[in-house]
Design an enzyme around this catalytic site. Sequence first.
Site, PDB file in Angstrom:
ATOM      1  N   ARG A  21       0.837  -1.217   0.000  1.00 53.15           N
ATOM      2  CA  ARG A  21       0.000   0.000   0.000  1.00 53.15           C
ATOM      3  C   ARG A  21       0.865   1.257   0.000  1.00 53.15           C
ATOM      4  O   ARG A  21       0.620   2.211  -0.746  1.00 53.15           O
ATOM      5  CB  ARG A  21      -0.903  -0.045   1.241  1.00 53.15           C
ATOM      6  N   VAL A  24       2.643   1.794  -3.381  1.00 51.96           N
ATOM      7  CA  VAL A  24       1.704   2.279  -4.404  1.00 51.96           C
ATOM      8  C   VAL A  24       1.315   3.734  -4.136  1.00 51.96           C
ATOM      9  O   VAL A  24       1.409   4.597  -5.009  1.00 51.96           O
ATOM     10  CB  VAL A  24       0.448   1.367  -4.448  1.00 51.96           C
ATOM     11  N   ARG A  25       0.914   4.021  -2.915  1.00 53.79           N
ATOM     12  CA  ARG A  25       0.387   5.366  -2.646  1.00 53.79           C
ATOM     13  C   ARG A  25       1.503   6.416  -2.633  1.00 53.79           C
ATOM     14  O   ARG A  25       1.320   7.521  -3.139  1.00 53.79           O
ATOM     15  CB  ARG A  25      -0.396   5.362  -1.326  1.00 53.79           C
ATOM     16  N   ASP A 127      10.609 -14.802  10.044  1.00 55.41           N
ATOM     17  CA  ASP A 127      11.753 -15.464  10.694  1.00 55.41           C
ATOM     18  C   ASP A 127      12.724 -14.534  11.438  1.00 55.41           C
ATOM     19  O   ASP A 127      13.491 -14.981  12.275  1.00 55.41           O
ATOM     20  CB  ASP A 127      12.555 -16.267   9.660  1.00 55.41           C
ATOM     21  N   ARG A 171      12.974 -21.181  10.445  1.00 52.11           N
ATOM     22  CA  ARG A 171      14.035 -21.764   9.615  1.00 52.11           C
ATOM     23  C   ARG A 171      15.274 -22.015  10.477  1.00 52.11           C
ATOM     24  O   ARG A 171      15.150 -22.680  11.491  1.00 52.11           O
ATOM     25  CB  ARG A 171      14.361 -20.812   8.461  1.00 52.11           C
ATOM     26  N   GLY A 185       7.090 -16.400  29.067  1.00 54.68           N
ATOM     27  CA  GLY A 185       7.460 -17.021  30.336  1.00 54.68           C
ATOM     28  C   GLY A 185       7.673 -18.524  30.226  1.00 54.68           C
ATOM     29  O   GLY A 185       7.335 -19.281  31.146  1.00 54.68           O
ATOM     30  N   ALA A 186       8.250 -18.962  29.106  1.00 52.66           N
ATOM     31  CA  ALA A 186       8.479 -20.408  28.931  1.00 52.66           C
ATOM     32  C   ALA A 186       9.561 -20.899  29.897  1.00 52.66           C
ATOM     33  O   ALA A 186      10.436 -20.130  30.300  1.00 52.66           O
ATOM     34  CB  ALA A 186       8.915 -20.692  27.498  1.00 52.66           C
ATOM     35  N   HIS A 215       2.953 -26.934  35.268  1.00 53.68           N
ATOM     36  CA  HIS A 215       3.152 -26.974  33.811  1.00 53.68           C
ATOM     37  C   HIS A 215       4.623 -26.721  33.489  1.00 53.68           C
ATOM     38  O   HIS A 215       5.345 -26.135  34.291  1.00 53.68           O
ATOM     39  CB  HIS A 215       2.307 -25.895  33.119  1.00 53.68           C
ATOM     40  N   GLU A 222      12.074 -24.572  14.997  1.00 59.58           N
ATOM     41  CA  GLU A 222      12.064 -25.703  14.050  1.00 59.58           C
ATOM     42  C   GLU A 222      13.464 -26.098  13.588  1.00 59.58           C
ATOM     43  O   GLU A 222      13.720 -27.250  13.271  1.00 59.58           O
ATOM     44  CB  GLU A 222      11.178 -25.389  12.832  1.00 59.58           C
TER      45      GLU A 222
HETATM   46  O1  F6P Z   1      10.509 -18.224   5.855  1.00 60.07           O
HETATM   47  C1  F6P Z   1       9.242 -18.328   6.398  1.00 60.07           C
HETATM   48  C2  F6P Z   1       8.890 -19.739   6.690  1.00 60.07           C
HETATM   49  O2  F6P Z   1       7.579 -19.769   7.207  1.00 60.07           O
HETATM   50  C3  F6P Z   1       9.849 -20.504   7.601  1.00 60.07           C
HETATM   51  O3  F6P Z   1       9.679 -20.170   8.957  1.00 60.07           O
HETATM   52  C4  F6P Z   1       9.515 -21.922   7.263  1.00 60.07           C
HETATM   53  O4  F6P Z   1      10.589 -22.778   7.565  1.00 60.07           O
HETATM   54  C5  F6P Z   1       9.274 -21.847   5.792  1.00 60.07           C
HETATM   55  O5  F6P Z   1       8.904 -20.513   5.511  1.00 60.07           O
HETATM   56  C6  F6P Z   1       8.183 -22.756   5.263  1.00 60.07           C
HETATM   57  O6  F6P Z   1       8.191 -22.637   3.871  1.00 60.07           O
HETATM   58  P1  F6P Z   1       7.036 -23.094   2.896  1.00 60.07           P
HETATM   59  O7  F6P Z   1       6.001 -22.010   2.875  1.00 60.07           O
HETATM   60  O8  F6P Z   1       7.705 -23.199   1.572  1.00 60.07           O
HETATM   61  O9  F6P Z   1       6.484 -24.372   3.425  1.00 60.07           O
END
Ligand code: F6P
Length: 319
Positions: A21, A24-25, A127, A171, A185-186, A215, A222
């Site tokens: 946005r 464009v604007r 990320d 990632r 607070g993990a 807990h 990931e």
């Molecule tokens: O880069 C953003 C992201 O959501 C990462 O956190 C994740 O590993 C990856 O993209 C997942 O990619 P795709 O959308 O190709 O499954």
Amino acid sequence: MRKIGVLTSGGDAPGMNAAIRAVVRYGIYHNINVVGIRNGYEGLVEGNHMEMNLSSVADIIHRGGTILGSARSKEFMEESGFQKALKNIKYLGIEGLVVIGGGGSFKGAMKLEETGVATVCIPGTIDNDLPYTKYTLGFFTALTTVLEAVEKIRDTSSSHNRSNVIEVMGRNCGDIALYAGLAGGAEMVIIPEIEYNIDEICDKIMQGRARGKRHSIIILAEGAGAAKEISEMIEKKTGIITRYSILGYTQRGGAPAAFDRLLGSQMGAYAVKLLCENKRNKAVGTDGGKIFDMDLDKAIAVEKVFDETTYELTKILSI
Ligand code: F6P
């Protein structure tokens, strides 16, 4: 500058629409025609585009996703696809291109720049893995989404006296896990930047138990391991039922948080301003307050300095 193009590429991120946005604007305000390229670099290869006007970006600042669509285009990275993209850029009369995306998208922009197409990049990825900028577009919204899930999982974790491993995206970058760990607070965070020690994690869980904690929340990035495997190890070692949840794509969607709307608006306008001033081959960033720019190749080369302080603080505050 008479005509610019804008595209969103790679994984979508909340706040991309605010940036579109603004491009464009801000462009139209400065008498520049703006073309929206659909589906990232794929749209450049196919010539899939839309002429943008003031109304094309009405009512989108608060919406997640990207109205232009996004993709990870293999064809663009191959010579024949790249040549098609160059042809289309010429045909459309695009004199400057704003690329909104992550590291892979920045590399695509550099390739274009090397052949003479003026490009400016905006960091759009949940990320937060582009270390030249303190924050990327979408990171804060993803964090908010993660925190909502953490709070819900903590409720059921407490009710059932369990441990829960929550796997988040990022990632190879642990920022979503790390900041969600501090803000949520993990009990522990597991991130790719630090090798984890399963005994240390289990000791912490047991110490909490001894104090009457019902807990244990472990946030796992990931890039640091698999939730199923880690939760099984924890359950085996502690004897406490340990469940896991993978938050997945919920983290990429949803209405952008206020910060991402602001960042998108500021960065979008800044990118067009750079092109108007004939500044090209740039990446736009934020130091947490001010918006700045840096040469694209230098921005891509900036290496991550691990945020040890936040990591230590997360550990201290969860004793
Ligand atoms: O880069 C953003 C992201 O959501 C990462 O956190 C994740 O590993 C990856 O993209 C997942 O990619 P795709 O959308 O190709 O499954």
